[in-house]
Scaffold this active site. Structure first.
Site, PDB file in Angstrom:
ATOM      1  N   GLU A 247       8.812  12.724  -0.646  1.00 48.42           N
ATOM      2  CA  GLU A 247       8.231  12.830   0.699  1.00 48.42           C
ATOM      3  C   GLU A 247       8.808  11.797   1.645  1.00 48.42           C
ATOM      4  OE1 GLU A 247       3.800  14.166  -0.801  1.00 48.42           O
ATOM      5  OE2 GLU A 247       4.073  12.286   0.265  1.00 48.42           O
TER       6      GLU A 247
ATOM      7  N   CYS B 115       7.157   6.573  -9.720  1.00 49.45           N
ATOM      8  CA  CYS B 115       7.288   5.115  -9.685  1.00 49.45           C
ATOM      9  C   CYS B 115       6.840   4.558 -11.031  1.00 49.45           C
ATOM     10  CB  CYS B 115       6.430   4.530  -8.564  1.00 49.45           C
ATOM     11  SG  CYS B 115       6.557   2.728  -8.448  1.00 49.45           S
TER      12      CYS B 115
ATOM     13  N   CYS C 281      -2.647   3.869  -6.460  1.00 48.55           N
ATOM     14  CA  CYS C 281      -1.572   4.601  -5.788  1.00 48.55           C
ATOM     15  C   CYS C 281      -1.286   5.937  -6.470  1.00 48.55           C
ATOM     16  CB  CYS C 281      -0.321   3.725  -5.786  1.00 48.55           C
ATOM     17  SG  CYS C 281       1.140   4.573  -5.191  1.00 48.55           S
TER      18      CYS C 281
ATOM     19  N   GLU D 106       9.501   2.352  -6.018  1.00 46.78           N
ATOM     20  CA  GLU D 106       9.662   0.912  -5.821  1.00 46.78           C
ATOM     21  C   GLU D 106      11.138   0.665  -5.486  1.00 46.78           C
ATOM     22  OE1 GLU D 106       8.090  -2.148  -5.676  1.00 46.78           O
ATOM     23  OE2 GLU D 106      10.187  -2.735  -5.450  1.00 46.78           O
TER      24      GLU D 106
ATOM     25  N   ASN E 246      -2.060  -7.115  -1.950  1.00 45.38           N
ATOM     26  CA  ASN E 246      -3.177  -6.296  -2.448  1.00 45.38           C
ATOM     27  C   ASN E 246      -4.187  -6.994  -3.352  1.00 45.38           C
ATOM     28  OD1 ASN E 246      -1.774  -4.352  -1.110  1.00 45.38           O
ATOM     29  ND2 ASN E 246      -1.055  -3.276  -2.909  1.00 45.38           N
TER      30      ASN E 246
ATOM     31  N   ASN F 112      -6.297   4.705   1.443  1.00 48.23           N
ATOM     32  CA  ASN F 112      -6.164   6.122   1.771  1.00 48.23           C
ATOM     33  C   ASN F 112      -6.611   6.920   0.550  1.00 48.23           C
ATOM     34  OD1 ASN F 112      -5.244   8.277   3.268  1.00 48.23           O
ATOM     35  ND2 ASN F 112      -3.402   7.153   3.847  1.00 48.23           N
TER      36      ASN F 112
ATOM     37  N   CYS G  48      -8.726  -6.064  15.895  1.00 47.50           N
ATOM     38  CA  CYS G  48      -8.238  -7.379  15.512  1.00 47.50           C
ATOM     39  C   CYS G  48      -8.206  -8.375  16.660  1.00 47.50           C
ATOM     40  CB  CYS G  48      -6.856  -7.268  14.918  1.00 47.50           C
ATOM     41  SG  CYS G  48      -6.913  -6.832  13.203  1.00 47.50           S
TER      42      CYS G  48
END
Ligand code: SAH
Ligand code: SF4
Length: 365
Positions: free
Chosen positions: A106, A126, A133, A177, A233, A307, A350
């Site tokens: 994608e 990946c 993910c 990656e 993360n 997401n 923000c």
């Protein structure tokens, strides 16, 4: 009846013709060399393909008629086919590319007022196995070739009839990656930045990594290189190792050391991507540790509300939590922005210290 001496006819599709689309300048030279042409003509092919964006051999007015006819019969000019496109209300379009071996990846086209940002894949699947993910759950299927990486860019520019004078930003934030496919990534980078081709300035290309320290160090040795983004993360080793297995090899201290040694140009900052997982990474303590990490080298933080995708078991935090983290980082004088999966980056939440936007996250699966 078949005889032992019968040579089986090749199966349909088993004769592989060379494909010039996406090849580097030297590879094009070798291809022409194999046709008995001088290798320097590779440069003419290169600029015809990438600068002129010609898509049929008959358009190559910089080559002789005889050579064009030969290319027509012996060499393909096929960019990855777009087999599915989904445009969202904000104008961004997610494309699915069909690769030569029936695999798919994608890419996302994100138009802004003054530029377009293309999000690219570097691998099919990946290997890194991050638990939040969707790509990580696929496992690694294969690396993309440099031609397939360049191909995503060209396929999107051609599809959207991108005007040559409009700046293009590239982010390697799609599937895979990128530093795990280092050589092909850098070969594609060389092609994409070549002044005779698309001539994309290196500072407009960002590579996002989950934290392969060996790759970060190697990238730092290149005088001409893309910008770096790190998917942080997690702010403790215990937690980061749980959601990002790569942290068991290179932990937070190893990462901070590598990033602090990464040679930056003046004004350059390393982007720290930080996915917000409700109840896991969105607390005030996380924010304080994130700010402390970001202050160890020139950095800017990009908060990415999770997401959702099927079976992930994670949720995005409430807006109030996102704003609170933004406020905390701003007060710690860390530049921060929020990436929205749909819609442009929103600075509103923000406040004033939000300096810079990043494209929204492409993972809409
Ligand atoms: N493999 C590279 C680049 C591709 S992932 C990397 O991990 O950096 C690009 C970004 O998407 C990373 O910052 C990753 O943390 C984030 N990401 C992955 N899955 C996500 C999801 N479901 N929601 C939000 N961000 C996600
Ligand atoms: Fe791979 Fe990046 Fe997804 Fe981790 S977040 S599994 S490194 S694509």
């Amino acid at each position: 009846m078949a005889h032992a001496w019968d040579v089986p006819a090749p199966e349909a599709g088993s004769v592989v013709r060379p494909n010039a689309a996406g090849l580097g300048r030297q590879e094009l030279g070798s291809l022409l060399g194999s046709l008995g042409e001088p290798a320097w003509r590779g440069g003419q092919l290169f600029s015809g393909l990438l600068r002129q964006r010609w898509t049929r051999w008959e358009q190559f007015s910089n080559l002789s008629k005889t050579l064009r006819a030969r290319l027509e019969t012996e060499v393909d000019l096929a960019w990855p086919a777009i087999v599915q496109s989904q445009t969202s209300s904000d104008g961004s379009t997610k494309h699915v590319f069909q690769l030569g071996d029936s695999r798919q990846v994608e890419g996302v086209h994100m138009p802004y007022d003054d530029r377009v940002t293309l999000c690219l894949s570097s691998q099919v699947g990946c290997a890194m196995g991050c638990t939040f993910c969707a790509t990580g759950q696929m496992g690694i299927i294969r690396n993309l070739s440099a031609a397939e990486i360049v191909g995503q860019v060209m396929a999107m520019l051609l599809h959207h009839e991108h005007p040559a004078d409009r700046p293009v930003n590239l982010v390697f934030m799609g599937m895979g990656e990128p530093l795990h496919n280092f050589d092909h990534l850098m070969a594609a980078f060389t092609t994409l930045t070549d002044p005779d081709g698309l001539a994309i300035p290196p500072r407009r290309i960002t590579v996002s990594t989950s934290g392969l320290v060996s790759g970060i160090e190697r990238l730092g040795t290149f005088a001409k290189r893309p910008r770096l983004a790190l998917s942080l993360n997690g702010t403790t080793d215990e937690h980061r190792s749980r959601i990002m297995p790569v942290n068991r090899v290179w932990n937070l201290e190893a990462l901070a050391t590598a990033l602090a040694h990464f040679p930056l140009q003046s004004g350059e900052r390393i982007t720290l991507e930080y996915v917000l997982l409700k109840g896991h990474t969105d607390g005030q303590e996380d924010g304080r540790r994130l700010a402390a990490f970001a202050r160890r080298f020139p950095a800017k933080v990009n908060l990415i509300p999770f997401n959702p995708h099927e079976g992930s078991g994670f949720e995005a935090p409430e807006e109030a939590r996102i704003s609170a983290l933004c406020k905390l980082l701003s007060e710690a004088e860390v530049p921060v922005s929020v990436r929205r999966s749909r819609g442009q980056d929103v600075a509103g939440a923000c406040g004033q210290l939000v300096r810079e936007g990043q494209p929204r996250h492409p993972k809409t699966r």
